[in-house]
Design an enzyme around this catalytic site. Structure first.
Site, PDB file in Angstrom:
ATOM      1  N   LYS A 158      64.589  36.130  95.944  1.00 14.87           N
ATOM      2  CA  LYS A 158      65.550  35.015  95.889  1.00 14.87           C
ATOM      3  C   LYS A 158      66.833  35.425  95.385  1.00 14.87           C
ATOM      4  O   LYS A 158      67.030  36.489  94.602  1.00 14.87           O
ATOM      5  CB  LYS A 158      64.996  33.989  94.738  1.00 14.87           C
ATOM      6  CG  LYS A 158      65.835  32.601  94.775  1.00 14.87           C
ATOM      7  CD  LYS A 158      65.109  31.837  93.932  1.00 14.87           C
ATOM      8  CE  LYS A 158      65.792  30.321  93.614  1.00 14.87           C
ATOM      9  NZ  LYS A 158      65.114  29.505  92.645  1.00 14.87           N
TER      10      LYS A 158
ATOM     11  N   SER B 138      64.466  24.950  94.299  1.00 18.00           N
ATOM     12  CA  SER B 138      65.744  25.712  94.873  1.00 18.00           C
ATOM     13  C   SER B 138      65.201  27.052  95.630  1.00 18.00           C
ATOM     14  O   SER B 138      65.756  27.470  96.550  1.00 18.00           O
ATOM     15  CB  SER B 138      66.451  25.953  93.704  1.00 18.00           C
ATOM     16  OG  SER B 138      65.686  26.772  92.906  1.00 18.00           O
TER      17      SER B 138
ATOM     18  N   SER C 215      60.987  24.959  90.846  1.00 14.39           N
ATOM     19  CA  SER C 215      61.516  25.520  92.351  1.00 14.39           C
ATOM     20  C   SER C 215      60.653  26.623  92.801  1.00 14.39           C
ATOM     21  O   SER C 215      61.265  26.968  93.925  1.00 14.39           O
ATOM     22  CB  SER C 215      62.771  26.211  91.640  1.00 14.39           C
ATOM     23  OG  SER C 215      63.886  25.022  91.845  1.00 14.39           O
TER      24      SER C 215
HETATM   25  N1  GLN Z   1      65.018  20.684  91.059  1.00 14.65           N
HETATM   26  C1  GLN Z   1      65.105  20.911  89.632  1.00 14.65           C
HETATM   27  C2  GLN Z   1      66.623  21.043  89.761  1.00 14.65           C
HETATM   28  O1  GLN Z   1      67.282  20.390  90.350  1.00 14.65           O
HETATM   29  C3  GLN Z   1      64.447  22.182  89.615  1.00 14.65           C
HETATM   30  C4  GLN Z   1      65.059  23.451  89.949  1.00 14.65           C
HETATM   31  C5  GLN Z   1      64.618  24.611  89.517  1.00 14.65           C
HETATM   32  O2  GLN Z   1      63.660  24.599  89.159  1.00 14.65           O
HETATM   33  N2  GLN Z   1      65.542  25.623  89.444  1.00 14.65           N
HETATM   34  O3  GLN Z   1      67.042  21.173  88.506  1.00 14.65           O
END
Ligand code: GLN
Length: 487
Positions: free
Chosen positions: A81, A156, A180
């Site tokens: 990532k 994400s 994410s």
């Molecule tokens: N969807 C969540 C957010 O927008 C989690 C994102 C993540 O785990 N990095 O913060």
């Protein structure tokens, strides 16, 4: 076989490489060609590194020719990532503010994969600074779900999940602050694990919310998940929050046995908004496990319902502090037309950050300011403690808790883009896990309209072994992990 090496799992590739039925270079080339063939449509990668991959693969072949003992991931192509530092290779967090940033050091996990002689094929797309659930917040482009290119891959770590599902790598690393890894794994029909907080070093992971962030694997099956966990887990002197506890051999948990396992099913995780088809698939998965000797009981976790509001105070608060370092002085973008240093800071941040990131920095700054700190941040921390306690209590009675990973299957690109709150509600099942610091895994358990459904299994802190055992057992009695999207 040789022309479809990219379809294999990491452990299958490893067997071929070790037994010299395929060279590491052949394997790497197969993935490089696969990326060339499909990434124009899927758009998993911000940066690909084909030359580096072939060079690393050659070194693996040389080592094998010299009779060196290599680990189970040697020569296996993996993706990272793009919020994990890779020395000399662009690391953008999918943000314009880091569009040209080349780190001078590797994240600890990247070094660990290098020690295992993993071949790195590229850096995957994400929601800017990991803030989002669809990759639509990427500062560069949207990644498409390989099962249906009009749908989001989740986020994400959407680039990592899509790359695994589209066979553009054998496995990928993601990061999980509120879901994410698990939510994109669920949307793309792959396996994703968020380890216990502190199990894996965060050194060199560009921080979003430091008390919640954790790195973990996205893989094609549970066996690969165990192999990657073996490679990346363990104490790191460079991360004070990494835990100094023994790391088990996670492959020992790959046993088909759930006899006597106690499963709790907390009703708050099947709240309003859960797609009935998702609920049905999850309940059928639980039935399958009970038919194999597990016992289950419905239960309730009252404070889990407060997960979202607590998260959306704590995560922005931490991000407002972490993202202060991007000011045009040290890394990445520097606005060109500013007359003095203050306007340079302001303009750089205005031009470099996207709307979601700016919104979170503002919410976080507000929640931490004098006069509001007690009302928001401190209160959120107190509820976090309650939630943690409630999980501890649940794990006195149950070995695992089982829920959907996400209340729905993948939504359409653009479908929720105008309604940031609807998208945030979708994190209701994953966020409590990060607040409690416990591990959880997502694996495919069905389909709706051709889109994968994810099953989430949670366990108490440091008990990834039980997660792997339950997930492996489920996988032995189902075929979901064998299905692939048609691209
Ligand atoms: N969807 C969540 C957010 O927008 C989690 C994102 C993540 O785990 N990095 O913060």
């Amino acid at each position: 076989m040789a022309d479809r090496l990219y379809e294999l799992t990491a452990h299958e590739l490893s067997d071929l490489i070790k037994s010299k039925q395929a060279s590491a270079v052949e394997v790497a080339q197969s993935f490089v060609d696969r990326i060339d063939a499909v990434d124009e449509r899927v758009k998993s990668y911000v940066t690909t590194t084909p030359e580096l991959a072939i060079e690393q693969a050659k070194a693996v072949d040389d080592a094998i020719a010299h009779g060196e003992e290599l680990g189970p991931l040697a020569g296996v192509p993996g993706a990272i990532k793009d919020n994990m530092n890779t020395r000399g290779v662009l690391t953008t967090c999918s943000s314009k503010i880091l569009y040209n940033y080349k780190p001078i050091y590797n994240a600890a996990v990247v070094d660990r994969l290098a020690t295992e002689r993993v071949v790195t094929v590229g850096k995957t797309n994400l929601d800017e600074f990991a803030m989002g659930s669809s990759t639509e917040n990427s500062g560069f482009f949207v990644t498409h779900n390989p099962w249906n290119l009009d749908k989001v891959p989740g986020g994400s770590s959407g680039g990592s999940a899509a790359a695994v599902a589209a066979d553009e790598c054998a496995f990928a690393l993601g990061s999980d602050t509120g879901g994410s890894i698990r939510q994109p794994a669920s949307f793309c029909g792959v396996v994703g694990m968020k380890p216990t907080y502190g199990r894996v070093s965060r050194y060199g992971l560009i921080a979003f919310a430091s008390s919640l962030d954790q790195i973990g694997p996205l893989t094609k099956d549970v066996t690969d998940c165990a192999l990657v966990m073996n490679a990346i887990s363990g104490k790191d002197p460079c991360d004070a929050t990494s835990l100094d506890v023994p790391v088990p051999d996670f492959t020992k948990s790959l046993v088909d046995n759930v006899k006597g396992l106690k499963i709790g099913v907390p009703k708050e995780f099947f709240a309003q908004g859960t797609d009935p088809d998702v609920e049905k698939a999850v309940r059928e998965a639980i039935e399958l496990l009970t038919s194999l000797g597990a016992e289950y009981k419905d239960t309730s976790m009252r404070s889990a319902g407060y997960g979202l509001p607590v998260y959306y105070i704590i995560a922005p608060a931490e991000c407002s502090s972490n993202l202060a370092r991007f000011d045009g002085v040290r890394y990445g973008l520097r606005s060109k037309d500013s007359s003095d240093v203050i306007s340079m800071f302001n303009k750089t941040r205005e031009e470099g950050f996207g709307a979601e990131v700016k919104q979170r920095i503002m919410i976080g700054t507000y929640a931490l300011s004098a006069g509001y700190y007690d009302a928001y941040y401190l209160k959120a921390q107190k509820v976090r403690t309650l939630l943690r306690g409630e999980f501890e209590k649940a794990f006195e009675e149950f070995d695992v808790l089982i829920t959907p990973t996400s209340p729905t299957v993948a939504f359409g690109i653009g479908e929720l883009a105008d309604d940031p709150f609807a998208m945030k509600l979708a994190d209701v099942c994953t966020i409590p896990v990060n607040l409690a610091g416990i591990p959880a895994i997502s694996l495919p358990c069905g389909y709706k309209n051709g889109l994968p459904i994810g099953l989430q299994i949670m366990a108490k802190g440091l008990d990834e072994e039980t997660l792997l055992r339950v997930a492996y057992t489920f996988e032995q009695h189902t075929d979901y992990h064998k299905n692939k999207p048609k691209l």
